[in-house]
Design a protein around this motif. Structure first.
Motif, PDB file in Angstrom:
ATOM      1  N   LYS A 115       0.812  -1.214   0.000  1.00 38.58           N
ATOM      2  CA  LYS A 115       0.000   0.000   0.000  1.00 38.58           C
ATOM      3  C   LYS A 115       0.852   1.274   0.000  1.00 38.58           C
ATOM      4  CE  LYS A 115      -4.036   2.047   0.409  1.00 38.58           C
ATOM      5  NZ  LYS A 115      -5.372   1.885   0.883  1.00 38.58           N
ATOM      6  N   LYS A 116       1.904   1.262   0.847  1.00 40.42           N
ATOM      7  CA  LYS A 116       2.694   2.473   1.021  1.00 40.42           C
ATOM      8  C   LYS A 116       3.334   2.914  -0.292  1.00 40.42           C
ATOM      9  CE  LYS A 116       6.015   4.312   4.317  1.00 40.42           C
ATOM     10  NZ  LYS A 116       7.335   4.043   3.701  1.00 40.42           N
ATOM     11  N   GLU A 117       3.883   1.946  -0.974  1.00 38.57           N
ATOM     12  CA  GLU A 117       4.542   2.215  -2.254  1.00 38.57           C
ATOM     13  C   GLU A 117       3.553   2.821  -3.259  1.00 38.57           C
ATOM     14  OE1 GLU A 117       5.480  -0.900  -5.817  1.00 38.57           O
ATOM     15  OE2 GLU A 117       6.022  -1.512  -3.781  1.00 38.57           O
ATOM     16  N   TYR A 118       2.349   2.258  -3.295  1.00 41.63           N
ATOM     17  CA  TYR A 118       1.340   2.750  -4.236  1.00 41.63           C
ATOM     18  C   TYR A 118       0.858   4.156  -3.855  1.00 41.63           C
ATOM     19  CZ  TYR A 118       0.969  -1.779  -6.551  1.00 41.63           C
ATOM     20  OH  TYR A 118       1.218  -2.899  -7.265  1.00 41.63           O
ATOM     21  N   VAL A 119       0.689   4.378  -2.559  1.00 46.58           N
ATOM     22  CA  VAL A 119       0.256   5.701  -2.113  1.00 46.58           C
ATOM     23  C   VAL A 119       1.308   6.744  -2.492  1.00 46.58           C
ATOM     24  CG1 VAL A 119      -0.190   7.133  -0.083  1.00 46.58           C
ATOM     25  CG2 VAL A 119      -1.243   4.875  -0.270  1.00 46.58           C
ATOM     26  N   GLU A 120       2.557   6.389  -2.337  1.00 46.71           N
ATOM     27  CA  GLU A 120       3.631   7.311  -2.714  1.00 46.71           C
ATOM     28  C   GLU A 120       3.564   7.631  -4.205  1.00 46.71           C
ATOM     29  OE1 GLU A 120       7.370   5.655  -1.463  1.00 46.71           O
ATOM     30  OE2 GLU A 120       6.870   6.016   0.642  1.00 46.71           O
ATOM     31  N   LYS A 121       3.300   6.579  -4.980  1.00 45.46           N
ATOM     32  CA  LYS A 121       3.213   6.773  -6.416  1.00 45.46           C
ATOM     33  C   LYS A 121       2.052   7.724  -6.766  1.00 45.46           C
ATOM     34  CE  LYS A 121       2.549   3.549  -9.868  1.00 45.46           C
ATOM     35  NZ  LYS A 121       2.635   2.124 -10.207  1.00 45.46           N
ATOM     36  N   ALA A 122       0.923   7.502  -6.093  1.00 42.95           N
ATOM     37  CA  ALA A 122      -0.243   8.349  -6.342  1.00 42.95           C
ATOM     38  C   ALA A 122       0.064   9.794  -5.954  1.00 42.95           C
ATOM     39  CB  ALA A 122      -1.445   7.831  -5.557  1.00 42.95           C
ATOM     40  N   GLU A 123       0.749   9.941  -4.836  1.00 41.51           N
ATOM     41  CA  GLU A 123       1.061  11.305  -4.397  1.00 41.51           C
ATOM     42  C   GLU A 123       2.049  11.984  -5.334  1.00 41.51           C
ATOM     43  OE1 GLU A 123       1.883  10.624  -0.285  1.00 41.51           O
ATOM     44  OE2 GLU A 123      -0.195  11.092   0.259  1.00 41.51           O
ATOM     45  N   HIS A 124       2.944  11.175  -5.876  1.00 37.15           N
ATOM     46  CA  HIS A 124       3.869  11.728  -6.858  1.00 37.15           C
ATOM     47  C   HIS A 124       3.108  12.207  -8.105  1.00 37.15           C
ATOM     48  CE1 HIS A 124       7.484  12.323  -9.184  1.00 37.15           C
ATOM     49  NE2 HIS A 124       6.955  11.586 -10.154  1.00 37.15           N
ATOM     50  N   LEU A 125       2.153  11.382  -8.552  1.00 41.03           N
ATOM     51  CA  LEU A 125       1.337  11.777  -9.710  1.00 41.03           C
ATOM     52  C   LEU A 125       0.553  13.056  -9.414  1.00 41.03           C
ATOM     53  CD1 LEU A 125      -0.170   8.479 -11.158  1.00 41.03           C
ATOM     54  CD2 LEU A 125       1.132  10.190 -12.410  1.00 41.03           C
ATOM     55  N   LEU A 126      -0.022  13.113  -8.214  1.00 37.43           N
ATOM     56  CA  LEU A 126      -0.775  14.314  -7.830  1.00 37.43           C
ATOM     57  C   LEU A 126       0.111  15.548  -7.923  1.00 37.43           C
ATOM     58  CD1 LEU A 126      -2.902  13.105  -4.787  1.00 37.43           C
ATOM     59  CD2 LEU A 126      -3.765  14.149  -6.866  1.00 37.43           C
ATOM     60  N   GLU A 127       1.344  15.382  -7.484  1.00 41.18           N
ATOM     61  CA  GLU A 127       2.273  16.508  -7.535  1.00 41.18           C
ATOM     62  C   GLU A 127       2.557  16.897  -8.990  1.00 41.18           C
ATOM     63  OE1 GLU A 127       5.700  15.819  -5.136  1.00 41.18           O
ATOM     64  OE2 GLU A 127       6.679  17.666  -5.804  1.00 41.18           O
ATOM     65  N   THR A 128       2.720  15.885  -9.841  1.00 37.30           N
ATOM     66  CA  THR A 128       2.997  16.154 -11.253  1.00 37.30           C
ATOM     67  C   THR A 128       1.894  16.975 -11.915  1.00 37.30           C
ATOM     68  OG1 THR A 128       3.804  13.883 -11.222  1.00 37.30           O
ATOM     69  CG2 THR A 128       3.862  15.017 -13.324  1.00 37.30           C
ATOM     70  N   VAL A 129       0.638  16.705 -11.540  1.00 40.33           N
ATOM     71  CA  VAL A 129      -0.452  17.450 -12.177  1.00 40.33           C
ATOM     72  C   VAL A 129      -0.819  18.706 -11.391  1.00 40.33           C
ATOM     73  CG1 VAL A 129      -1.426  15.361 -13.217  1.00 40.33           C
ATOM     74  CG2 VAL A 129      -2.308  16.176 -11.029  1.00 40.33           C
ATOM     75  N   GLY A 130      -0.019  19.010 -10.359  1.00 33.15           N
ATOM     76  CA  GLY A 130      -0.254  20.241  -9.615  1.00 33.15           C
ATOM     77  C   GLY A 130      -1.332  20.133  -8.549  1.00 33.15           C
ATOM     78  N   LEU A 131      -1.503  18.939  -8.003  1.00 32.29           N
ATOM     79  CA  LEU A 131      -2.517  18.755  -6.957  1.00 32.29           C
ATOM     80  C   LEU A 131      -1.886  18.275  -5.649  1.00 32.29           C
ATOM     81  CD1 LEU A 131      -5.686  17.032  -8.478  1.00 32.29           C
ATOM     82  CD2 LEU A 131      -5.422  19.366  -7.694  1.00 32.29           C
ATOM     83  N   LYS A 132      -0.641  18.644  -5.448  1.00 20.85           N
ATOM     84  CA  LYS A 132       0.048  18.195  -4.235  1.00 20.85           C
ATOM     85  C   LYS A 132      -0.752  18.579  -2.989  1.00 20.85           C
ATOM     86  CE  LYS A 132       4.531  18.885  -1.962  1.00 20.85           C
ATOM     87  NZ  LYS A 132       5.003  17.574  -1.632  1.00 20.85           N
ATOM     88  N   GLY A 133      -0.953  17.596  -2.109  1.00 22.56           N
ATOM     89  CA  GLY A 133      -1.642  17.856  -0.858  1.00 22.56           C
ATOM     90  C   GLY A 133      -3.161  17.779  -0.932  1.00 22.56           C
ATOM     91  N   PHE A 134      -3.695  17.487  -2.119  1.00 23.27           N
ATOM     92  CA  PHE A 134      -5.148  17.427  -2.247  1.00 23.27           C
ATOM     93  C   PHE A 134      -5.703  16.008  -2.143  1.00 23.27           C
ATOM     94  CE2 PHE A 134      -4.438  21.633  -3.910  1.00 23.27           C
ATOM     95  CZ  PHE A 134      -5.557  22.324  -3.502  1.00 23.27           C
ATOM     96  N   GLY A 135      -4.809  15.045  -1.899  1.00 22.26           N
ATOM     97  CA  GLY A 135      -5.220  13.640  -1.886  1.00 22.26           C
ATOM     98  C   GLY A 135      -6.310  13.328  -0.883  1.00 22.26           C
ATOM     99  N   SER A 136      -6.300  14.034   0.254  1.00 20.01           N
ATOM    100  CA  SER A 136      -7.272  13.702   1.290  1.00 20.01           C
ATOM    101  C   SER A 136      -8.603  14.418   1.095  1.00 20.01           C
ATOM    102  CB  SER A 136      -6.696  14.072   2.653  1.00 20.01           C
ATOM    103  OG  SER A 136      -6.392  15.450   2.659  1.00 20.01           O
ATOM    104  N   LYS A 137      -8.660  15.314   0.107  1.00 23.78           N
ATOM    105  CA  LYS A 137      -9.916  16.010  -0.176  1.00 23.78           C
ATOM    106  C   LYS A 137     -10.867  15.084  -0.918  1.00 23.78           C
ATOM    107  CE  LYS A 137      -9.257  20.635   0.683  1.00 23.78           C
ATOM    108  NZ  LYS A 137      -8.381  20.414   1.829  1.00 23.78           N
ATOM    109  N   PHE A 138     -12.167  15.322  -0.752  1.00 23.88           N
ATOM    110  CA  PHE A 138     -13.140  14.577  -1.540  1.00 23.88           C
ATOM    111  C   PHE A 138     -13.319  15.275  -2.888  1.00 23.88           C
ATOM    112  CE2 PHE A 138     -14.039  12.931   2.638  1.00 23.88           C
ATOM    113  CZ  PHE A 138     -14.328  11.594   2.367  1.00 23.88           C
ATOM    114  N   PRO A 139     -13.653  14.498  -3.921  1.00 27.43           N
ATOM    115  CA  PRO A 139     -13.736  15.096  -5.261  1.00 27.43           C
ATOM    116  C   PRO A 139     -14.662  16.303  -5.326  1.00 27.43           C
ATOM    117  CG  PRO A 139     -14.082  12.716  -5.374  1.00 27.43           C
ATOM    118  CD  PRO A 139     -13.946  13.049  -3.936  1.00 27.43           C
ATOM    119  N   TRP A 140     -15.751  16.237  -4.569  1.00 30.18           N
ATOM    120  CA  TRP A 140     -16.699  17.356  -4.646  1.00 30.18           C
ATOM    121  C   TRP A 140     -16.182  18.597  -3.928  1.00 30.18           C
ATOM    122  CZ3 TRP A 140     -17.873  17.517   0.534  1.00 30.18           C
ATOM    123  CH2 TRP A 140     -17.827  16.308   1.219  1.00 30.18           C
TER     124      TRP A 140
END
Ligand SMILES: Nc1ncnc2c1ncn2[C@@H]1O[C@H](COP(=O)(O)OP(=O)(O)O)[C@@H](O)[C@H]1O
Ligand SMILES: [Mg+2]
Lengths: 262, 269
Positions: A115-140
């Motif tokens: 899980k940890k490895e995948y979460v890191e990967k997701a967070e890295h992707l979020l950072e790439t698209v300029g959404l760093k730190g938004f992972g815990s937000k709900f889509p709405w």
């Protein structure tokens, strides 16, 4: 260049023998690592082409080959994103992005232990698209543009070889759209993923793609293929050059006449 | 919604410190009783036609022991019938919503079934199970499971095609799509339907108790009526209203707790 996607003389009809013939005699090839754009009048079978390549529909005649295999069922080496971001509102953005990993065969059994490895990967992707730190937000809690960024992350999390985008920026305002063009451009450059982008925005196609396929009105087939000559990396400024506008103009003329024929 | 506090006026007049919106349901209820009381006084209706609320409350005190016992009995048959409806409704709803074909095929049947007045089934239930709690429970079940089924099935059958495409392209099986999307998505519909279902369950159990039981508020009211004890009939109605409101509030609370996300998002985008 080896081809990742080959569509050879494909016919696809919806709803039985008397149904709508969506595409007919469709032939196109997309090379590995290439950025292809498909443009054409609305209703000409662009979304159908997406579904043929991903294996959601199997054509009545002709063959579709992806990664050297004939497509007879859904191919899990693709990621998809549509105009509607379809984030699941009960999951956080991060959990939405991890969703494909719960499905794709080669990841789903590893997900819990790694899980940890995948979460890191997701967070890295979020950072790439300029959404760093938004992972815990709900889509709405995110704006439309942010949701579409997250949607791109979800399409990329399982490291697909092929990314299929069906008018992904259609619902966004002009500035957000340009920002996301740059995001996609950089993702393509960084990850070496092959991208097929369906769009009705000719500037978008010209700015992003290496190759543009112009489709005819329904039943859709490829009328013309353009190689886009502009050097990479491309800056948004390229859109104000004469050669760029000439190309957009030419595409526009071709689609206008494709519509008249129909 | 709470009263606005301003520093400049440390003590505000009483009328401004009261939260009128919160208070409104109570005020309206009291208002209703007062109007009712006044109406009875003005028209001088005899208690055998329309007893005044004061007379009804008096009956509640006077007959508290049987009222309490029968209220518990009705609450019991209703909640058991409702619980069965929740389990069966969820299961049948998931089955019907599973595929578009099943949904299309069974939906008209369900509508037809729902159109049958459940009261008409009570005699059949009595033939099968005798009089008593069982027909009451089953009537409560039959009348309340339909909205649950419809809501769960609708939640499943209306998954956005794009979501399904994204997942199917990744190799998702039908079961994956149901577990990851369909079922969570139908939960707001499900919990929303519980409020409707619990109210209907009371209708079912009381109707059945009235014609085919020796216990419960329905039975108590019908025997009170045959003795022209109209205040006791109204006392029974009042108890039913109280139980109905309490259970409705409980369901609304559960709904809020379980599917808060659906209230803050616009799900059907
Ligand atoms: N599931 C379907 N069933 C029947 N007809 C369809 C279906 N999907 C698309 N079509 C028809 O096929 C044609 C091409 O559709 P589509 O590929 O969605 O076009 P585009 O994306 O280029 O606007 C349209 O005429 C459309 O009405
Ligand atoms: Mg389309």
């Amino acid at each position: 260049m080896p081809h990742l996607v080959t569509i050879d003389n494909v016919d696809m009809r919806y709803g039985g023998a008397a149904g709508t013939l969506a595409v007919s005699g469709l032939t196109m090839k997309v090379g590995k690592g290439e950025f292809a754009a498909v443009v054409g009048p609305s209703g000409c079978g662009k979304s159908t082409l997406m579904k043929l390549v991903t294996g959601l529909h199997i054509p009545q005649s002709g063959v579709v080959i992806v990664a050297d295999k004939q497509v007879t069922k859904p191919v899990s080496i693709v990621g998809m994103a549509f105009q509607n971001p379809t984030m699941l509102p009960w999951r956080t953005t991060l959990d939405n992005i991890l969703l494909p990993l719960e499905i794709v065969e080669r990841h789903r059994h590893r997900l819990r232990t790694n899980k940890k490895e995948y979460v890191e990967k997701a967070e890295h992707l979020l950072e790439t698209v300029g959404l760093k730190g938004f992972g815990s937000k709900f889509p709405w809690q995110l704006s439309g543009g942010m949701q579409q960024r997250a949607n791109l992350c979800r399409a990329l999390i399982h490291e697909p070889e092929l990314l299929m985008l069906d008018e992904p920026f259609g619902a966004l305002d002009a500035f957000t759209r340009e920002e996301l063009w740059c995001v996609i451009r950089d993702l393509h450059a960084a990850q070496g993923v092959t991208i097929i982008l369906v769009t009705h925005d000719l500037r978008e196609a010209t700015f992003l793609a290496d190759r543009i396929f112009v489709m005819s009105a329904r039943p859709g087939k490829v009328l013309k293929e353009h190689a886009v000559p502009f050097a990479r990396p491309r800056d948004l400024e390229v859109m104000y050059e004469k050669a760029f506008n000439d190309m957009v103009h030419e595409l526009h003329g071709e689609i206008a006449s494709a519509r008249v024929v129909a | 919604m709470s009263a606005v506090t301003e520093n400049t006026t440390p003590v505000k007049p009483l009328a401004q410190r009261i939260n009128w919106v919160k208070l409104a349901p109570w005020l309206y209820t009291i208002g209703l009783f007062v109007a009712w009381e006044l109406l009875v006084i003005a028209l001088q209706t005899p208690p055998t036609i329309l007893p005044a609320p004061s007379r009804v409350f008096q009956a509640i005190v006077q007959y508290w022991s049987p009222i309490w016992k029968n209220s518990l009995q009705t609450l019991y048959t209703t909640t058991v019938g409702f619980a069965i409806a929740v389990v069966a409704g969820l299961a049948i709803g998931l089955f019907i919503g599973w595929s578009k074909a099943i949904y299309a095929g069974l939906y008209p049947l369900m509508i037809g079934f729902n159109a049958i007045p459940k009261v008409a089934l009570v005699p059949i239930l009595v033939i099968w199970f005798g009089i008593g709690a069982v027909p009451a429970i089953l009537t409560a079940f039959l009348i309340s499971f339909f909205p649950i089924v419809v809501n769960v099935a609708t939640g499943l059958a209306t998954i956005e095609p794009e979501t399904e495409d994204v997942l199917r392209a990744l190799g998702a099986k039908k079961l994956d799509i149901m577990l990851k999307v369909g079922i969570p998505r139908s939960m707001p519909y499900f919990f929303g339907s519980l409020k409707v279902a619990i109210t209907l369950a009371f209708v079912g159990s009381v109707v059945s108790e009235t014609v085919a039981s020796n216990y419960g508020l329905g039975n108590m009211m019908s025997s009170a009526q045959s003795q022209f004890n109209v205040p006791l009939v109204f006392a029974g109605l009042l108890m039913l209203a109280v139980e109905g409101i309490a259970m409705y509030a409980l369901m609304a609370w559960i709904e809020m707790r379980m599917t808060g996300w659906a209230h803050r998002s616009t799900m059907s985008q």
